[in-house]
Design an enzyme around this catalytic site. Sequence first.
Site, PDB file in Angstrom:
ATOM      1  N   GLU A  28       2.291 -10.730   5.450  1.00 53.14           N
ATOM      2  CA  GLU A  28       1.064 -10.525   6.211  1.00 53.14           C
ATOM      3  C   GLU A  28       0.154 -11.747   6.069  1.00 53.14           C
ATOM      4  O   GLU A  28      -0.187 -12.128   4.955  1.00 53.14           O
ATOM      5  CB  GLU A  28       0.345  -9.267   5.703  1.00 53.14           C
ATOM      6  CG  GLU A  28       1.139  -7.996   5.976  1.00 53.14           C
ATOM      7  CD  GLU A  28       0.836  -6.861   5.004  1.00 53.14           C
ATOM      8  OE1 GLU A  28      -0.187  -6.906   4.303  1.00 53.14           O
ATOM      9  OE2 GLU A  28       1.650  -5.918   4.950  1.00 53.14           O
ATOM     10  N   GLU A  59       4.622  -3.092   4.339  1.00 57.67           N
ATOM     11  CA  GLU A  59       5.313  -3.628   3.160  1.00 57.67           C
ATOM     12  C   GLU A  59       6.748  -3.124   3.047  1.00 57.67           C
ATOM     13  O   GLU A  59       7.659  -3.892   2.690  1.00 57.67           O
ATOM     14  CB  GLU A  59       4.526  -3.305   1.890  1.00 57.67           C
ATOM     15  CG  GLU A  59       3.203  -4.067   1.768  1.00 57.67           C
ATOM     16  CD  GLU A  59       2.097  -3.557   2.680  1.00 57.67           C
ATOM     17  OE1 GLU A  59       2.272  -2.469   3.268  1.00 57.67           O
ATOM     18  OE2 GLU A  59       1.068  -4.241   2.811  1.00 57.67           O
ATOM     19  N   GLN A  81       0.631  -8.983  -0.012  1.00 58.91           N
ATOM     20  CA  GLN A  81      -0.684  -9.597  -0.131  1.00 58.91           C
ATOM     21  C   GLN A  81      -1.366  -9.386  -1.484  1.00 58.91           C
ATOM     22  O   GLN A  81      -2.054 -10.262  -1.965  1.00 58.91           O
ATOM     23  CB  GLN A  81      -1.563  -9.098   1.003  1.00 58.91           C
ATOM     24  CG  GLN A  81      -2.570 -10.084   1.461  1.00 58.91           C
ATOM     25  CD  GLN A  81      -3.082  -9.728   2.845  1.00 58.91           C
ATOM     26  OE1 GLN A  81      -3.755  -8.729   3.021  1.00 58.91           O
ATOM     27  NE2 GLN A  81      -2.747 -10.532   3.828  1.00 58.91           N
ATOM     28  N   PHE A  82      -1.142  -8.212  -2.083  1.00 59.02           N
ATOM     29  CA  PHE A  82      -1.696  -7.944  -3.409  1.00 59.02           C
ATOM     30  C   PHE A  82      -0.726  -7.059  -4.196  1.00 59.02           C
ATOM     31  O   PHE A  82       0.002  -6.252  -3.615  1.00 59.02           O
ATOM     32  CB  PHE A  82      -3.060  -7.242  -3.312  1.00 59.02           C
ATOM     33  CG  PHE A  82      -4.183  -8.179  -2.974  1.00 59.02           C
ATOM     34  CD1 PHE A  82      -4.851  -8.875  -3.972  1.00 59.02           C
ATOM     35  CD2 PHE A  82      -4.554  -8.389  -1.657  1.00 59.02           C
ATOM     36  CE1 PHE A  82      -5.884  -9.756  -3.666  1.00 59.02           C
ATOM     37  CE2 PHE A  82      -5.583  -9.277  -1.337  1.00 59.02           C
ATOM     38  CZ  PHE A  82      -6.242  -9.958  -2.349  1.00 59.02           C
ATOM     39  N   HIS A 128      -6.436  -4.169  -6.111  1.00 54.40           N
ATOM     40  CA  HIS A 128      -6.268  -5.621  -5.994  1.00 54.40           C
ATOM     41  C   HIS A 128      -6.178  -6.283  -7.370  1.00 54.40           C
ATOM     42  O   HIS A 128      -6.280  -7.501  -7.468  1.00 54.40           O
ATOM     43  CB  HIS A 128      -7.433  -6.251  -5.238  1.00 54.40           C
ATOM     44  CG  HIS A 128      -7.470  -5.934  -3.774  1.00 54.40           C
ATOM     45  ND1 HIS A 128      -7.729  -4.684  -3.285  1.00 54.40           N
ATOM     46  CD2 HIS A 128      -7.286  -6.722  -2.681  1.00 54.40           C
ATOM     47  CE1 HIS A 128      -7.715  -4.721  -1.955  1.00 54.40           C
ATOM     48  NE2 HIS A 128      -7.443  -5.946  -1.567  1.00 54.40           N
TER      49      HIS A 128
HETATM   50  C1  LIG Z   1      -0.950  -1.404   2.184  1.00 55.80           C
HETATM   51  C2  LIG Z   1      -1.877  -2.552   2.306  1.00 55.80           C
HETATM   52  N1  LIG Z   1      -1.387  -3.757   2.620  1.00 55.80           N
HETATM   53  C3  LIG Z   1      -2.202  -4.821   2.730  1.00 55.80           C
HETATM   54  C4  LIG Z   1      -3.537  -4.683   2.508  1.00 55.80           C
HETATM   55  C5  LIG Z   1      -4.468  -5.883   2.616  1.00 55.80           C
HETATM   56  N2  LIG Z   1      -5.282  -5.707   3.830  1.00 55.80           N
HETATM   57  C6  LIG Z   1      -6.506  -5.162   3.743  1.00 55.80           C
HETATM   58  S1  LIG Z   1      -7.149  -4.889   5.245  1.00 55.80           S
HETATM   59  C7  LIG Z   1      -5.824  -5.555   6.024  1.00 55.80           C
HETATM   60  C8  LIG Z   1      -5.790  -5.593   7.512  1.00 55.80           C
HETATM   61  C9  LIG Z   1      -6.067  -4.259   8.100  1.00 55.80           C
HETATM   62  O1  LIG Z   1      -6.071  -4.345   9.471  1.00 55.80           O
HETATM   63  P1  LIG Z   1      -6.422  -3.109  10.368  1.00 55.80           P
HETATM   64  O2  LIG Z   1      -5.601  -1.932   9.974  1.00 55.80           O
HETATM   65  O3  LIG Z   1      -6.327  -3.541  11.771  1.00 55.80           O
HETATM   66  O4  LIG Z   1      -7.928  -2.742   9.991  1.00 55.80           O
HETATM   67  P2  LIG Z   1      -9.197  -3.700  10.023  1.00 55.80           P
HETATM   68  O5  LIG Z   1      -9.229  -4.427   8.726  1.00 55.80           O
HETATM   69  O6  LIG Z   1      -9.078  -4.599  11.192  1.00 55.80           O
HETATM   70  O7  LIG Z   1     -10.350  -2.767  10.125  1.00 55.80           O
HETATM   71  C10 LIG Z   1      -4.874  -5.966   5.106  1.00 55.80           C
HETATM   72  C11 LIG Z   1      -3.603  -6.591   5.450  1.00 55.80           C
HETATM   73  C12 LIG Z   1      -4.016  -3.406   2.144  1.00 55.80           C
HETATM   74  N3  LIG Z   1      -5.305  -3.172   1.881  1.00 55.80           N
HETATM   75  N4  LIG Z   1      -3.160  -2.368   2.063  1.00 55.80           N
END
Ligand SMILES: Cc1ncc(C[n+]2csc(CCOP(=O)(O)OP(=O)(O)O)c2C)c(N)n1
Lengths: 322, 356
Positions: A28, A59, A81-82, A128
């Site tokens: 990601e 993931e 990512q974390f 995180h």
């Molecule tokens: C399972 C998971 N993978 C990766 C992340 C890191 N991360 C946090 S927000 C995000 C993007 C989320 O995008 P979206 O669902 O479109 O929501 P938005 O942030 O745009 O509101 C990512 C990759 C996470 N929090 N949880």
Amino acid sequence: MELNLVQAINQALMQEMERDASIIVMGEDVGRDGGVFRVTQGLLEKFGEQRVVDTPLAEAGIIGTAVGLAIKGMKPVAEIQFDGFTYLAFNQFISHAARMRNRSRGRFTVPLVLRAPWGGGVRALEHHSESMEAIYAHVPGLNVVIPSGPKEAKGLLISSIRMPDPVIFFEPKRLYRAFKEEVPEEPYAIPLGQARVAKEGSDVTIVTWGSLVRTSLEVADSLKEASVEVVDIRSLSPFDEKTVLESVKKTGRAVIVHEAPRTGAFGAEIAARISEKALLNLEAPVRRVTGYDVPIPLAKLEDYYLPDTSRIKKAVQEVAAF
Amino acid sequence: MPKKIVFEGKTEYLQVLDENGAVDKTLEPKLDENLLRKIYENMVRARVFDRKAISLQRQGRCYTYVPTEGQEGAQVGSALALQKADFGVPSFRENAVYLARGVSMEQLFLYWMGNEEGSRMPADQNNLPVAIPVGSQVPHAVGIAWAMKLKKEKAAAITYFGDGATSEGEVHEGMNFAGVFQVPCIFFCQNNQYAISTPITKQTHAQTIAQKALAYGFEGLQVDGNDVLAVYAATKAALEKAYSGKGPTLIEAITYRMQAHTTSDDPKKYRSDEEVEYWKKKDPLTRFQVYLKGKRLWDEEYEKKVQEAATREVEDAVRKAEAYKPNPEDMFTYLNAELTQDLKEQMQEMKKSMEG
Ligand SMILES: Cc1ncc(C[n+]2csc(CCOP(=O)(O)OP(=O)(O)O)c2C)c(N)n1
């Protein structure tokens, strides 16, 4: 050149991708954004979209497809990512990545690398700051590597990429930009399964890994009343029992330091090995300085949870005086 | 044997207020003055809160913050359509949802300032705390809705997630359960065009997110997420459907995140200023202001009052949240119903090490 941890890992990825055209970096935001910590910065520009891939946010999908890519001869270096989001892919690791070679009697193999930022100390949001390395080290067939600084990281990542089996490569995120050190320009490999004596000493052995190697070295350097040896495990699996036992046999005293919660963590495995094979050399009970058996707290209380120099120092003093 | 069509689907798009504030009379929901003002005031509160949180973060008084600006229409419109008994199951960007549902600014600041207490939701409110792992909260809403159905309550659950979340397996497993068990659940997807740097076009090859509902056997629709009236109307309709036992709905609200993904993100790496400008013209507050003005519900004086009230509220909340001191022992207290012997000992150990 002097590099920080982010730069050293980035350099290892660059050099390995140049050497081996089958490597693809996927995850990601690893492409255009260069990763949220900028570890994959510049890879997309250099190697293009076929080899540096911004994947959908999934993931299990990342690691599941990486298993398939690896089976079919690619070398996926996947980023999650974390630390706290690797669990979504846990099934792919435990059920497939770790077992495909065994299941198929050697016909199919899964030489993939998972890279993920790991551990606490950066005042991050929930999930995180995790250090659940023990659950991965517990899975037969998985290799688990945690570097303690830029120079180590480059050599260990290069070895991980060259491994014929799956490797979990956890990057201590609080060290990403914490310090720079001299890192050789040319590619070099540090074999997995070899611990490193980071500092020699004669009275007490500290066994640790990741960011706490540096914290432990601080203690070792500042302590007047005892000469402390610090062993950096580097890879939990394969585990270098020999280096640990040699050190403990020499000093007769062991303090195991990790930030993961105490119960069932990898420190327990190390303590078990010491009691099995060096009990009669011990001058004091083995001590553990660890996180507590709770989820690592949010930013405001994080420091109460994480082992620091004062907790490590106190344990070392007590063990030395036993 | 000739081939025959066994399934055909369609996905509708709803807009009531266009970006200039012009209203489609045939679609306009009939809302009373109090509610219209409440909607506006909550959007303003959310924006004032948001800007304050960003500025506190820049001053080092708040940790990583997840901004809401641009999505107030989607969040306030849906949240104010809910009844008290309905359950909110947000993700992490839903500051405006929490505020509109009665969670205090102080509570939200506590959370973003790194205190566990910030996740203690008021006992008389039905909202789960922030869920950070993307998409993981979606099945919880389905379970809550399922329990509502089993208990024969006239209530529904609504879960919020982003466009990126629709790539996660848990989101699809949740939607599938909802279809199979016909539970009163609303899946509210805020398609703000990006998951961090990843645009929606890299997230799915499908034309819309809304159409994914069809594969689970229930209705999906798109709304203009920056049109608070359309969002309100669509959510109300989905709720009525849910209350009367007609099952789940997926609402895809088309919107845009005006700020960075979080305060640690640099959006210049992946999107252009022109794009941001284009969306600025679609701002949910501005067009609703025009609409209220047309109804003689908005003038400069009212605006001043609303802004001042929100500013007072936010300053007061910051003061209280900054005065709060967490108790380190609390990291043990809430883990299980009872403190185990191990944890009691570890708590003592921690206290001793605090003494130095
Ligand atoms: C399972 C998971 N993978 C990766 C992340 C890191 N991360 C946090 S927000 C995000 C993007 C989320 O995008 P979206 O669902 O479109 O929501 P938005 O942030 O745009 O509101 C990512 C990759 C996470 N929090 N949880």
